[in-house]
Write a protein that holds these residues in place. Structure first.
Motif, short mmCIF file in Angstrom:
data_model
loop_
_atom_site.label_atom_id
_atom_site.label_comp_id
_atom_site.label_asym_id
_atom_site.label_seq_id
_atom_site.Cartn_x
_atom_site.Cartn_y
_atom_site.Cartn_z
N THR A 96 0.87 -1.21 0.02
CA THR A 96 -0.02 -0.02 -0.04
C THR A 96 1.03 1.31 -0.07
OG1 THR A 96 -0.09 -0.04 2.54
CG2 THR A 96 -1.99 -1.32 1.33
N ARG A 97 0.20 2.28 -0.66
CA ARG A 97 0.90 3.81 -0.86
C ARG A 97 -0.27 4.79 -0.67
NH1 ARG A 97 5.26 6.27 -2.91
NH2 ARG A 97 4.68 8.63 -3.78
N ALA A 98 -0.29 5.47 0.25
CA ALA A 98 -1.41 6.48 0.36
C ALA A 98 -1.34 7.60 -0.68
CB ALA A 98 -1.46 7.11 1.50
N ALA A 99 -2.46 7.79 -1.19
CA ALA A 99 -2.72 9.14 -2.25
C ALA A 99 -2.61 10.44 -1.43
CB ALA A 99 -3.97 9.02 -3.00
N THR A 105 -6.53 6.72 -6.04
CA THR A 105 -6.03 5.50 -5.80
C THR A 105 -6.15 4.26 -6.79
OG1 THR A 105 -5.58 6.08 -3.32
CG2 THR A 105 -5.50 3.94 -3.77
N GLY A 170 -2.16 7.23 -5.45
CA GLY A 170 -2.22 6.36 -4.37
C GLY A 170 -2.07 4.73 -5.14
N LEU A 171 -1.40 3.99 -4.57
CA LEU A 171 -1.34 2.55 -5.06
C LEU A 171 -1.56 1.49 -4.12
CD1 LEU A 171 2.24 3.20 -6.99
CD2 LEU A 171 -0.25 2.83 -8.04
N VAL A 172 -2.05 0.54 -4.45
CA VAL A 172 -2.33 -0.67 -3.72
C VAL A 172 -2.27 -1.95 -4.57
CG1 VAL A 172 -3.95 -2.24 -2.39
CG2 VAL A 172 -4.07 0.40 -2.41
N ALA A 199 -10.04 1.65 -3.60
CA ALA A 199 -9.53 2.38 -4.59
C ALA A 199 -10.53 2.85 -5.44
CB ALA A 199 -8.62 1.41 -5.47
N ASP A 200 -10.10 3.90 -6.31
CA ASP A 200 -10.84 4.67 -7.34
C ASP A 200 -10.89 3.87 -8.59
OD1 ASP A 200 -11.62 7.08 -5.63
OD2 ASP A 200 -9.31 7.14 -5.84
#
Length: 478
Positions: A96-99, A105, A170-172, A199-200
Motif C-alpha cells: 500500500t501507498r497512500a494518495a 488510488t 495512491g497505489l495498492v 481504490a478508485d
C-alpha cells in the motif's frame, strides 16, 4: 499569452518529458524485468490441495520482495484469510501507498499461483524451467499470471524512476495466491482488508489481447460453475463376464448421462442455462481453428458466430475423471465413477441459478435409476464492464499510445469469478480488465508461453496510464 495558458503549456511539456522518460525506463529495464519473471516462474506455486503449499508461500515472499524493492510502497505484507469452511487460504501479497493532494488510488491485481503443469512429457521444455524460443518465453505461469505480476512491478518501477518522491498517486498491489484454485478465501480477504484495498480504479492484469499486435480491454466475462459429479450403480465391483449385460455399471451410466448435456451439434442442451445475446465481431473460422488447435477434419461445435459461442453462450466441459487407467483396466463392472464438470455461464445469468439448472438436468436424465451425488461446488458470477467511465477512456488511450494501434473491446470465454466480489465490496471503483496474454499463449495448457513484445507493450501501457492518473485530482475527473 495568458498566465493560465502558460501554466497549461508548462504542465503539458512536463507531462511529455515524463512520458518520454517512462518509455525509456520501460525499455531499458526490460531485461531485468524478464529476468525477475524467470526467477518467479521457477517457483512451482501450484495452489491446488495436492501440491506443496510451501512453494506458494515461497512465491508470495518473492513477489513481496519485488514490490518492496520498488521503494514506492509504505507497507508490504504477506498474509492469509480463512475460507468459508474455516481453512487457511493461500498467502497473498498486499502493498500500500497512500494518495496525496486528492489524487486517485489505483489497485493493481494479479495472482502468483499457477495451474498444475500436467504431464511433463507434453512440454517441449520443463514447465518450471523458463525457456526462450523465438519471441516467446515458455513455462507454467509465464503469462498466467506471473507476467501480470511483473507488469505491475515494472510499471511501478518506471514511475519510481521518473517521479520519485513526487508521485502523489495512491497505489495498492494485491497479488492473490489461489486464483487458480477458486479464490476460496478471496471474499474474506477483501472484508478483512477493506480499508487498505479501497481504490478508485482497479486494474486486473489477468486477461488477454486480440492478437500480438492489438491490445484489448476485456468488457465481458463468463461466469463458472464447477463441481464433482459421482454416479453409482453397484454396491461393489462385479465380474463383467458374469454380470455384464444385465447389471448396469457406473461408467455406462455416466457416459449416457454426460451425453445428455449437449445436442448433436455440440450446443449445450440444459434447460435454464441462458445466452446473453450481446453482439460480437466476426472472425474467420481458419483463425479460430489455428488458435484452438483443431485437428484436420474436426468441426467447431455449437451454432451462431464463433465469438458468440465463446463470449455469450454457456459451455460445459468434463475436465477430469476418476476411473481405472487403461493400463490398470480389469474385466470389472465399476460400481462408482466421478468426473469434474466445468460449466461457463453467459453474462447476465446468476451462477447459483445455473447450478440449480445443471443439478435438475442431471437428476432428471440419469439412466437406469443410478444414484447421483454432486459435491465440491464452486461458483463464480459473470461480469459486464461499464464502459462509460473516465478510467475506461484513459485506459484505451494509454493502450493506443503503448501499442501504436487502437484497443479492441472484447469478451472472454474464460472466467475471473472474484471480480464479482470486487464489484460487491467496492461498488464505486472502476474496474479495468487487461492482461499480457494473446491467442498463442495456451494458458492452462502444456507449453504455456508469453510473447515478449506483448509483455513490453503491456508494461508501457500500464505505466502511461498510471502516470496520467497521477497528473489530475479526482475532482477534475467528473
Amino acid at each position: 499569452m495568458s498566465e493560465q495558458q502558460s501554466t497549461s503549456d508548462r504542465n503539458s511539456q512536463a507531462m511529455e518529458r515524463r512520458e518520454a522518460g517512462i518509455r525509456s525506463s520501460v525499455a531499458a529495464a526490460l531485461p531485468t524485468t524478464v529476468a525477475d519473471l524467470t526467477d518467479l516462474i521457477r517457483i512451482p506455486s501450484v495452489s491446488w490441495d495436492a501440491f506443496d503449499p510451501g512453494h506458494v508461500r515461497a512465491s508470495a515472499e518473492a513477489v513481496a520482495a519485488l514490490f518492496d524493492g520498488t521503494g514506492m510502497f509504505e507497507r508490504v505484507t504477506v498474509s492469509t484469510a480463512l475460507t468459508d469452511s474455516g481453512e487457511s487460504g493461500q498467502p497473498a501479497v498486499l502493498a500500500t501507498r497512500a494518495a496525496r493532494n486528492g489524487r486517485p488510488t489505483v489497485l493493481l491485481y494479479a495472482h502468483h499461483d499457477v495451474q498444475p503443469p500436467g504431464d511433463d512429457a507434453d512440454w517441449d521444455s520443463p514447465p518450471f524451467e523458463p525457456t526462450v524460443r523465438g519471441d516467446r518465453l515458455y513455462g507454467r505461469g509465464s503469462a498466467d499470471d506471473k507476467a501480470g505480476v511483473l507488469s505491475h512491478v515494472a510499471a511501478v518501477r518506471a514511475l519510481a524512476e521518473v517521479y520519485g518522491d513526487e508521485l502523489e498517486l495512491g497505489l495498492v498491489a494485491f497479488i492473490e495466491g489461489e486464483e487458480e484454485f477458486g479464490s476460496r478465501s478471496f471474499a474474506n480477504f477483501l472484508e478483512a482488508n477493506r480499508e487498505a484495498l479501497t481504490a478508485d480504479v482497479i486494474i486486473v492484469a489477468d486477461s488477454d489481447n486480440w492478437n500480438v499486435d492489438t491490445p484489448a480491454l476485456t468488457v465481458s466475462l463468463r461466469g463458472n460453475v464447477t463441481f464433482k459429479l459421482t454416479v453409482s450403480t453397484l454396491a461393489h465391483a462385479s465380474h463383467s463376464g458374469m454380470f455384464g449385460g444385465a447389471a448396469p455399471d457406473a461408467m455406462l451410466a455416466m457416459v449416457r448421462l454426460l451425453a445428455t448435456l449437449h445436442d448433436d451439434d455440440g450446443s449445450v442442451a440444459v434447460d435454464g442455462l441462458t445466452s446473453s445475446g450481446q453482439p460480437t465481431p466476426d472472425i474467420a473460422e481458419a483463425g479460430f481453428r489455428a488458435d484452438a488447435g483443431l485437428l484436420d477434419g474436426v468441426t467447431p461445435i455449437g451454432t451462431g458466430p464463433i465469438l458468440a459461442r465463446l463470449w455469450a453462450k454457456p459451455a460445459i466441459t468434463v475436465t477430469g475423471i476418476d476411473a481405472p487407467s487403461v493400463a490398470n483396466a480389469s474385466n470389472t463392472l465399476l460400481p462408482k465413477v466421478s468426473v469434474r464438470l466445468s460449466a461457463r455461464i453467459a453474462p447476465g445469468q446468476d451462477a447459483r441459478s445455473a447450478l440449480t439448472a445443471l443439478e435438475a438436468h442431471l437428476r432428471t436424465h440419469v439412466p437406469f435409476g443410478a444414484h447421483v451425488d454432486i459435491s465440491d461446488i464452486d461458483t463464480g458470477q459473470p461480469f459486464l464492464v461499464d464502459t462509460t467511465g473516465w478510467a475506461v477512456a484513459e485506459a484505451k488511450r494509454a493502450m493506443a499510445d503503448g501499442w501504436g494501434v487502437p484497443a479492441v473491446e472484447t469478451g472472454v470465454g474464460g472466467s475471473i469469478p472474484f471480480i464479482a466480489d470486487l464489484v460487491r465490496v467496492f461498488p464505486d471503483a472502476q474496474i479495468l480488465v487487461t492482461g499480457v496474454e494473446d491467442p498463442g499463449t495456451r494458458a492452462h495448457s502444456p507449453n504455456e508461453s508469453l510473447h515478449l513484445g506483448v509483455f513490453r507493450r503491456a508494461i508501457l501501457t500500464e505505466a502511461l496510464l498510471l502516470a496520467r492518473l497521477a497528473e489530475s485530482p479526482l475532482s477534475e475527473r467528473g
